[in-house]
Structures are given as C-alpha cells and as structure tokens.
Design a protein around this motif. Structure first.
Motif, PDB file in Angstrom:
ATOM      1  N   ASN A  26      18.206  64.995 -56.258  1.00  0.00           N
ATOM      2  CA  ASN A  26      19.087  65.842 -57.048  1.00  0.00           C
ATOM      3  C   ASN A  26      18.728  67.308 -56.823  1.00  0.00           C
ATOM      4  O   ASN A  26      17.584  67.705 -57.015  1.00  0.00           O
ATOM      5  N   VAL A  27      19.722  68.098 -56.434  1.00  0.00           N
ATOM      6  CA  VAL A  27      19.505  69.503 -56.074  1.00  0.00           C
ATOM      7  C   VAL A  27      20.217  70.405 -57.081  1.00  0.00           C
ATOM      8  O   VAL A  27      21.360  70.141 -57.462  1.00  0.00           O
ATOM      9  N   TYR A  28      19.510  71.454 -57.506  1.00  0.00           N
ATOM     10  CA  TYR A  28      20.073  72.460 -58.408  1.00  0.00           C
ATOM     11  C   TYR A  28      20.528  73.654 -57.583  1.00  0.00           C
ATOM     12  O   TYR A  28      19.818  74.093 -56.676  1.00  0.00           O
ATOM     13  N   ILE A  29      21.706  74.177 -57.883  1.00  0.00           N
ATOM     14  CA  ILE A  29      22.216  75.379 -57.212  1.00  0.00           C
ATOM     15  C   ILE A  29      22.524  76.399 -58.300  1.00  0.00           C
ATOM     16  O   ILE A  29      23.331  76.150 -59.184  1.00  0.00           O
ATOM     17  N   GLY A  30      21.863  77.540 -58.259  1.00  0.00           N
ATOM     18  CA  GLY A  30      22.049  78.575 -59.275  1.00  0.00           C
ATOM     19  C   GLY A  30      22.593  79.852 -58.676  1.00  0.00           C
ATOM     20  O   GLY A  30      22.524  80.083 -57.463  1.00  0.00           O
ATOM     21  N   GLY A  31      23.123  80.721 -59.539  1.00  0.00           N
ATOM     22  CA  GLY A  31      23.657  82.001 -59.101  1.00  0.00           C
ATOM     23  C   GLY A  31      25.051  81.912 -58.517  1.00  0.00           C
ATOM     24  O   GLY A  31      25.466  82.779 -57.744  1.00  0.00           O
ATOM     25  N   LEU A  32      25.800  80.893 -58.913  1.00  0.00           N
ATOM     26  CA  LEU A  32      27.140  80.686 -58.345  1.00  0.00           C
ATOM     27  C   LEU A  32      28.171  81.657 -58.919  1.00  0.00           C
ATOM     28  O   LEU A  32      28.146  81.980 -60.110  1.00  0.00           O
ATOM     29  N   ASP A  33      29.086  82.063 -58.069  1.00  0.00           N
ATOM     30  CA  ASP A  33      30.215  82.891 -58.475  1.00  0.00           C
ATOM     31  C   ASP A  33      31.221  82.018 -59.230  1.00  0.00           C
ATOM     32  O   ASP A  33      31.300  80.807 -59.002  1.00  0.00           O
ATOM     33  N   ASP A  34      32.005  82.639 -60.100  1.00  0.00           N
ATOM     34  CA  ASP A  34      33.018  81.899 -60.866  1.00  0.00           C
ATOM     35  C   ASP A  34      34.065  81.241 -59.983  1.00  0.00           C
ATOM     36  O   ASP A  34      34.716  80.277 -60.397  1.00  0.00           O
ATOM     37  N   SER A  35      34.242  81.735 -58.779  1.00  0.00           N
ATOM     38  CA  SER A  35      35.271  81.185 -57.894  1.00  0.00           C
ATOM     39  C   SER A  35      34.843  79.895 -57.198  1.00  0.00           C
ATOM     40  O   SER A  35      35.675  79.228 -56.572  1.00  0.00           O
ATOM     41  N   VAL A  36      33.573  79.516 -57.304  1.00  0.00           N
ATOM     42  CA  VAL A  36      33.085  78.299 -56.638  1.00  0.00           C
ATOM     43  C   VAL A  36      33.672  77.068 -57.324  1.00  0.00           C
ATOM     44  O   VAL A  36      33.659  76.951 -58.541  1.00  0.00           O
ATOM     45  N   VAL A  98      18.573  77.548 -54.496  1.00  0.00           N
ATOM     46  CA  VAL A  98      18.714  76.101 -54.342  1.00  0.00           C
ATOM     47  C   VAL A  98      17.327  75.476 -54.392  1.00  0.00           C
ATOM     48  O   VAL A  98      16.416  75.931 -53.700  1.00  0.00           O
ATOM     49  N   GLY A  99      17.174  74.471 -55.223  1.00  0.00           N
ATOM     50  CA  GLY A  99      15.884  73.800 -55.350  1.00  0.00           C
ATOM     51  C   GLY A  99      16.061  72.394 -55.868  1.00  0.00           C
ATOM     52  O   GLY A  99      17.154  71.984 -56.279  1.00  0.00           O
ATOM     53  N   VAL A 100      14.966  71.647 -55.870  1.00  0.00           N
ATOM     54  CA  VAL A 100      14.987  70.292 -56.405  1.00  0.00           C
ATOM     55  C   VAL A 100      15.173  70.401 -57.911  1.00  0.00           C
ATOM     56  O   VAL A 100      14.488  71.176 -58.582  1.00  0.00           O
ATOM     57  N   ALA A 101      16.129  69.662 -58.452  1.00  0.00           N
ATOM     58  CA  ALA A 101      16.424  69.717 -59.888  1.00  0.00           C
ATOM     59  C   ALA A 101      15.320  69.018 -60.671  1.00  0.00           C
ATOM     60  O   ALA A 101      14.789  67.994 -60.244  1.00  0.00           O
ATOM     61  N   ARG A 102      15.002  69.600 -61.825  1.00  0.00           N
ATOM     62  CA  ARG A 102      14.040  68.971 -62.726  1.00  0.00           C
ATOM     63  C   ARG A 102      14.797  68.038 -63.660  1.00  0.00           C
ATOM     64  O   ARG A 102      15.952  68.284 -63.998  1.00  0.00           O
ATOM     65  N   GLU A 103      14.125  66.983 -64.085  1.00  0.00           N
ATOM     66  CA  GLU A 103      14.746  66.051 -65.020  1.00  0.00           C
ATOM     67  C   GLU A 103      14.882  66.735 -66.376  1.00  0.00           C
ATOM     68  O   GLU A 103      13.975  67.422 -66.836  1.00  0.00           O
ATOM     69  N   ALA A 104      16.029  66.542 -67.012  1.00  0.00           N
ATOM     70  CA  ALA A 104      16.272  67.138 -68.328  1.00  0.00           C
ATOM     71  C   ALA A 104      15.342  66.514 -69.353  1.00  0.00           C
ATOM     72  O   ALA A 104      15.106  65.304 -69.336  1.00  0.00           O
ATOM     73  N   PRO A 105      14.804  67.332 -70.269  1.00  0.00           N
ATOM     74  CA  PRO A 105      13.936  66.762 -71.300  1.00  0.00           C
ATOM     75  C   PRO A 105      14.730  65.844 -72.219  1.00  0.00           C
ATOM     76  O   PRO A 105      15.910  66.076 -72.472  1.00  0.00           O
ATOM     77  N   LYS A 106      14.067  64.829 -72.705  1.00  0.00           N
ATOM     78  CA  LYS A 106      14.718  63.898 -73.619  1.00  0.00           C
ATOM     79  C   LYS A 106      14.710  64.509 -75.005  1.00  0.00           C
ATOM     80  O   LYS A 106      13.657  64.760 -75.569  1.00  0.00           O
TER      81      LYS A 106
END
Length: 124
Positions: A26-36, A98-106
């Motif tokens: 699972n990959v996290y992508i941050g800093g995306l433009d609103d048009s994506v 872009v990085g490996v996504a961390r698991e969401a805390p429960k």
C-alpha cells in the motif's frame, strides 16, 4: 485410535517488528493537486505493476479531494519500485511525496463504546 496428521500447517509466528507481507503493498501519495483524478493516479502508477485499488479520499464538507491518495499494488516489489521512482516527482504541476503507507491506528481499541455514555449524557 491413532492420531491423524493435522490438515493445516501450524501458523507462522509473527513479530510486532515485522509487518505482514501485504503491508508493503500500500502506497501513500501526498501533495496532490485538486485536479488529480482516479484515472490520472491509475495512469501514473500502473507502469510499476498491477493495481488492486486506488483511493482518493474526499473532504466530507466540500466533496473535493483532500490532497492525498492510496494505491494498493498486487506485489510488494511493485510498490517499492513506485516509491523509489515517484517520490519527489511532479504530477499535475505539483511535487508529490510517495511512500509506503502506514496502517491506520485502531480507534477505540481496548475501550468499550458505552464507557463514555455517562459523560456523553451529561454533555461533557
């Protein structure tokens, strides 16, 4: 009577330090433009391998993208290649992280839902 062998192998012990093999897909992508859009994300990450899921969370109040996304790859090696090649690159005019996504805390783990019922009833 003789004991029959177990049809299933014993479970493989896991360590809290060693994530399950699927965690690195699972990959996290941050800093995306609103048009994506989802289609743009699929096109950008498909060259690295088979995609199982692409999600682009939306703001509940505005309905617009929140500026980040997640891409789930079929293979961990494909996710690693995407991180290596796409981190700090440009997508739709913005530099993305872009990085490996961390698991969401429960949330609420270890606490019964009704434990706060008295405080809720009092309005605190």
């Amino acid at each position: 009577p003789p004991l029959l062998p177990s049809p299933l192998p014993p479970p493989i012990p896991t360590s809290p330090r060693m994530p399950p093999p699927s965690a690195n897909r699972n990959v996290y992508i941050g800093g995306l433009d609103d048009s994506v859009t989802l289609d743009i994300l699929r096109a950008a990450f498909l060259p690295f391998g088979e995609l199982l899921d692409v999600s682009l969370p939306l703001d509940k109040s505005t309905g617009r993208p929140r500026g980040f996304a997640f891409v789930l790859f079929e293979e961990g090696g494909d996710a690693a290649a995407a991180v290596e090649n796409m981190d700090n690159s440009e997508l739709c005019g913005r530099r993305i992280a872009v990085g490996v996504a961390r698991e969401a805390p429960k949330q609420g783990y270890g606490k019964a839902v009704w434990e706060d019922a008295d405080e809720w009833a009092k309005g605190t």
